[in-house]
Structures are given as structure tokens and as C-alpha cells.
Design a protein around this motif. Structure first.
Motif: not given
Length: 160
Positions: A17-35
């Protein structure tokens, strides 16, 4: 040995996860999946729960429980989720702090005035796993984090 295993597992997760932004960390791949942040929060809460159970066990000194096979945690379809993460935006720094907090608490329990032999003789009652030895619970923590690290790697492919 136990400390080395759980620290290595954590290092793999943090590297993922080191290279992920806050936005990427909180983006859900789909509505049914966790971020990814929700997965990390779930890891934090699960490890914290395990440390709390061990502390309670020392107070109650439950009977010895045989080592339990917890490798099923690697297969999502066989797992009931006992800890749901909140639907909130997490900052990466807060997630890293939560992971550090839960691991510190877990390690503190591991070493606080207790020897390895005493740890291996205790058991706890986990809400999902039932009666489980400390050694099996430690296996569970590592395997659980490994499974979610694999999940995060797949999630990254969807959001990046």
C-alpha cells in the motif's frame, strides 16, 4: 519466531500500500466491495480483538486448547466476517497508525511477563473461531493478513 512471522507479514502488507494515495485507498472497486482502507481497518480491528481476547484469557486462565487448523481463512468463501469496517474516508497516515497500534498491542500481550510455554498453554474463545489456542490464534492473524494482502493487490489492479 512468532514475532518474525507476523512482522514479515505486516511488511508485505505495508509494501503493498505504500504508493497509494488517500483517494486510492478509499476508492471502492465496486459498490459491493470494501475499499482498501476498509480492508486495512478490518485487519486492525481483528488483531485488536485477538489481543483483547488473549488479555481476557490470562485473567480467566482457560483450559488448554489443541492447535486448530485456521488455513481456511485463505479461502474467502469459507469465512464469516465478524468485524465490518465503517463506511468512512480514511487517511493513509491514520490507517498506518491503526495497524501499528494493533500490532503493538498484540506484541505487548505476547511478551508481557509471560514465557512462550505459558502462552502455548492458554486458549481463548473467539467469536468466529470458537475455542482456540494462542498459537492457532497467532497463525490466524498471519494468514488473515496474508489473505487480505492478496485481496488488496487484486483491488489495486482495479483502481489504478
Amino acid at each position: 519466531m512468532l514475532v518474525h512471522i507476523i512482522e514479515r507479514t505486516r511488511g508485505i502488507l505495508l509494501d503493498c500500500i505504500k504508493d497509494l494515495s488517500n483517494e486510492q485507498l478509499n476508492q471502492k472497486p465496486s459498490k459491493k466491495e470494501w475499499s482498501i482502507s476498509q480492508v486495512i481497518y478490518h485487519l486492525y480491528a481483528t488483531e485488536k480483538e485477538a489481543a483483547d481476547l488473549i488479555l481476557q484469557s490470562f485473567n480467566a486462565l482457560n483450559k488448554e486448547e489443541k492447535r486448530k487448523d485456521v488455513t481456511y481463512i485463505l479461502e474467502r468463501s469459507k469465512v464469516n466476517v465478524s468485524i465490518e469496517p465503517p463506511e468512512t474516508f480514511f487517511l493513509k497516515s491514520d490507517l498506518l497508525q491503526l495497524l501499528e497500534e494493533s500490532r503493538f498491542q498484540y506484541l505487548q500481550v505476547l511478551f508481557k511477563e509471560i514465557y512462550k510455554d505459558a502462552l502455548m498453554e492458554i486458549s481463548v474463545v473467539h467469536p468466529t473461531l470458537g475455542e482456540i489456542s494462542f498459537e492457532s490464534l497467532t497463525d490466524f492473524i498471519c494468514l488473515h493478513e496474508q489473505r487480505h494482502t492478496i485481496q488488496i493487490k487484486k483491488m489495486k489492479q482495479k483502481i489504478i
